[in-house]
Scaffold this motif. Structure first.
Motif, PDB file in Angstrom:
ATOM      1  N   LEU A  27      35.184  26.157  49.456  1.00  0.00           N
ATOM      2  CA  LEU A  27      36.542  26.120  48.931  1.00  0.00           C
ATOM      3  C   LEU A  27      37.273  27.439  49.132  1.00  0.00           C
ATOM      4  N   ASN A  28      36.561  28.534  48.992  1.00  0.00           N
ATOM      5  CA  ASN A  28      37.213  29.828  49.180  1.00  0.00           C
ATOM      6  C   ASN A  28      37.738  29.984  50.602  1.00  0.00           C
ATOM      7  N   PHE A  29      36.918  29.633  51.565  1.00  0.00           N
ATOM      8  CA  PHE A  29      37.379  29.761  52.949  1.00  0.00           C
ATOM      9  C   PHE A  29      38.542  28.812  53.239  1.00  0.00           C
ATOM     10  N   ALA A  30      38.410  27.547  52.840  1.00  0.00           N
ATOM     11  CA  ALA A  30      39.470  26.580  53.132  1.00  0.00           C
ATOM     12  C   ALA A  30      40.764  26.952  52.423  1.00  0.00           C
ATOM     13  N   LEU A  31      40.648  27.299  51.170  1.00  0.00           N
ATOM     14  CA  LEU A  31      41.849  27.627  50.403  1.00  0.00           C
ATOM     15  C   LEU A  31      42.483  28.937  50.881  1.00  0.00           C
ATOM     16  N   ALA A  32      41.652  29.914  51.136  1.00  0.00           N
ATOM     17  CA  ALA A  32      42.191  31.210  51.586  1.00  0.00           C
ATOM     18  C   ALA A  32      42.932  31.068  52.912  1.00  0.00           C
ATOM     19  N   TYR A  33      42.334  30.345  53.843  1.00  0.00           N
ATOM     20  CA  TYR A  33      43.016  30.179  55.134  1.00  0.00           C
ATOM     21  C   TYR A  33      44.237  29.276  55.006  1.00  0.00           C
ATOM     22  N   GLY A  34      44.206  28.330  54.076  1.00  0.00           N
ATOM     23  CA  GLY A  34      45.386  27.496  53.830  1.00  0.00           C
ATOM     24  C   GLY A  34      46.523  28.308  53.243  1.00  0.00           C
ATOM     25  N   ILE A  35      46.203  29.176  52.283  1.00  0.00           N
ATOM     26  CA  ILE A  35      47.247  30.042  51.701  1.00  0.00           C
ATOM     27  C   ILE A  35      47.790  30.991  52.762  1.00  0.00           C
ATOM     28  N   ARG A  36      46.908  31.525  53.582  1.00  0.00           N
ATOM     29  CA  ARG A  36      47.315  32.455  54.646  1.00  0.00           C
ATOM     30  C   ARG A  36      48.276  31.777  55.619  1.00  0.00           C
ATOM     31  N   THR A  37      47.953  30.513  55.973  1.00  0.00           N
ATOM     32  CA  THR A  37      48.812  29.780  56.900  1.00  0.00           C
ATOM     33  C   THR A  37      50.165  29.493  56.269  1.00  0.00           C
ATOM     34  N   TRP A  38      50.182  29.161  55.009  1.00  0.00           N
ATOM     35  CA  TRP A  38      51.402  28.781  54.334  1.00  0.00           C
ATOM     36  C   TRP A  38      52.292  29.978  54.017  1.00  0.00           C
ATOM     37  N   SER A  39      51.648  31.132  53.591  1.00  0.00           N
ATOM     38  CA  SER A  39      52.447  32.240  53.077  1.00  0.00           C
ATOM     39  C   SER A  39      52.456  33.488  53.958  1.00  0.00           C
ATOM     40  N   HIS A  40      51.532  33.581  54.900  1.00  0.00           N
ATOM     41  CA  HIS A  40      51.401  34.766  55.773  1.00  0.00           C
ATOM     42  C   HIS A  40      51.096  36.025  54.973  1.00  0.00           C
ATOM     43  N   TRP A  41      50.373  35.875  53.806  1.00  0.00           N
ATOM     44  CA  TRP A  41      49.952  37.023  53.015  1.00  0.00           C
ATOM     45  C   TRP A  41      48.692  37.614  53.612  1.00  0.00           C
ATOM     46  N   ASN A  42      48.313  38.752  53.067  1.00  0.00           N
ATOM     47  CA  ASN A  42      47.076  39.393  53.481  1.00  0.00           C
ATOM     48  C   ASN A  42      45.910  38.442  53.163  1.00  0.00           C
ATOM     49  N   LEU A  43      44.889  38.410  54.035  1.00  0.00           N
ATOM     50  CA  LEU A  43      43.761  37.489  53.880  1.00  0.00           C
ATOM     51  C   LEU A  43      42.963  37.777  52.603  1.00  0.00           C
ATOM     52  N   ALA A  44      42.839  39.024  52.190  1.00  0.00           N
ATOM     53  CA  ALA A  44      42.103  39.376  50.969  1.00  0.00           C
ATOM     54  C   ALA A  44      42.780  38.780  49.735  1.00  0.00           C
ATOM     55  N   VAL A  45      44.100  38.828  49.667  1.00  0.00           N
ATOM     56  CA  VAL A  45      44.831  38.244  48.551  1.00  0.00           C
ATOM     57  C   VAL A  45      44.631  36.728  48.531  1.00  0.00           C
ATOM     58  N   CYS A  46      44.611  36.126  49.688  1.00  0.00           N
ATOM     59  CA  CYS A  46      44.396  34.675  49.776  1.00  0.00           C
ATOM     60  C   CYS A  46      43.004  34.299  49.262  1.00  0.00           C
ATOM     61  N   PHE A  47      41.986  35.111  49.567  1.00  0.00           N
ATOM     62  CA  PHE A  47      40.637  34.835  49.065  1.00  0.00           C
ATOM     63  C   PHE A  47      40.573  35.009  47.541  1.00  0.00           C
ATOM     64  N   LEU A  48      41.261  35.986  46.997  1.00  0.00           N
ATOM     65  CA  LEU A  48      41.308  36.161  45.537  1.00  0.00           C
ATOM     66  C   LEU A  48      41.975  34.968  44.860  1.00  0.00           C
ATOM     67  N   LEU A  49      43.034  34.455  45.423  1.00  0.00           N
ATOM     68  CA  LEU A  49      43.697  33.282  44.845  1.00  0.00           C
ATOM     69  C   LEU A  49      42.786  32.048  44.889  1.00  0.00           C
ATOM     70  N   SER A  50      42.043  31.875  45.964  1.00  0.00           N
ATOM     71  CA  SER A  50      41.139  30.716  46.045  1.00  0.00           C
ATOM     72  C   SER A  50      39.998  30.852  45.035  1.00  0.00           C
ATOM     73  N   PHE A  51      39.509  32.072  44.830  1.00  0.00           N
ATOM     74  CA  PHE A  51      38.473  32.298  43.831  1.00  0.00           C
ATOM     75  C   PHE A  51      39.011  31.995  42.436  1.00  0.00           C
ATOM     76  N   ALA A  52      40.244  32.414  42.148  1.00  0.00           N
ATOM     77  CA  ALA A  52      40.854  32.151  40.840  1.00  0.00           C
ATOM     78  C   ALA A  52      40.981  30.641  40.588  1.00  0.00           C
ATOM     79  N   ALA A  53      41.280  29.876  41.610  1.00  0.00           N
ATOM     80  CA  ALA A  53      41.366  28.418  41.454  1.00  0.00           C
ATOM     81  C   ALA A  53      39.993  27.833  41.113  1.00  0.00           C
ATOM     82  N   ASN A  54      38.927  28.338  41.739  1.00  0.00           N
ATOM     83  CA  ASN A  54      37.567  27.856  41.427  1.00  0.00           C
ATOM     84  C   ASN A  54      37.166  28.204  39.996  1.00  0.00           C
TER      85      ASN A  54
END
Length: 158
Positions: A69-96
């Motif tokens: 889930l972290n990888f899928a969500l992080a890359y999905g957030i990255r594709t959608w928002s163009h944010w830094n990849l580390a921030v995207c991984f933190l957001l996916s972890f927070a969802a879990n």
């Protein structure tokens, strides 16, 4: 209509028949109390099992879904928002963590319900109440009949 032992209602029953009837009714009462205790304990165990299952589910979701889930969500957030990849991984972890927290909350609710259950205490109180009623029970006085007294005297004197 007839009494539990089969004799007609209103007919005189012997002491043996009365004792047999009382013994049968006491046995039925004890069996009913045991059945009630089993049913209430089964209900409490079921609540505890649901609680344990919810906690286990929370742990399984947290452990087994984090990498995928972290990888899928992080890359999905990255594709959608163009944010830094580390921030995207933190957001996916927070969802879990949020999902695991909701499952843990369900487990806590069911654990509190199982803890609050008064099943065994209710059974013990019911048994004490039944015992108290039986201890205070007094036999009804039988009216003295003249014929029985005469027969008893006649038998003893012959």
């Amino acid at each position: 209509m007839s009494a539990p032992d089969g004799s007609p209602v209103g007919a005189e029953r012997s002491i043996g028949q009365l004792f047999a009837s009382a013994t049968t009714e006491m046995s039925a009462l004890v069996h009913d109390e045991i059945a009630l205790a089993k049913a209430q304990l089964k209900h409490d165990v079921k609540r505890g099992a649901v609680s344990g299952g919810a906690f286990s589910g929370a742990g399984a979701v947290l452990i087994f879904s984090l990498p995928m889930l972290n990888f899928a969500l992080a890359y999905g957030i990255r594709t959608w928002s163009h944010w830094n990849l580390a921030v995207c991984f933190l957001l996916s972890f927070a969802a879990n963590v949020l999902v695991a927290g909701l499952l843990a909350l369900i487990g806590v609710v069911f654990a509190k319900k199982a803890k609050k259950s008064q099943g065994p205490q209710k059974v013990a109180a019911s048994m004490k109440e039944s015992a108290g009623v039986l201890q205070n029970a007094k036999p009804h006085p039988r009216p003295e009949r003249v014929e029985d007294t005469v027969k008893a005297v006649a038998r003893s004197s012959s």
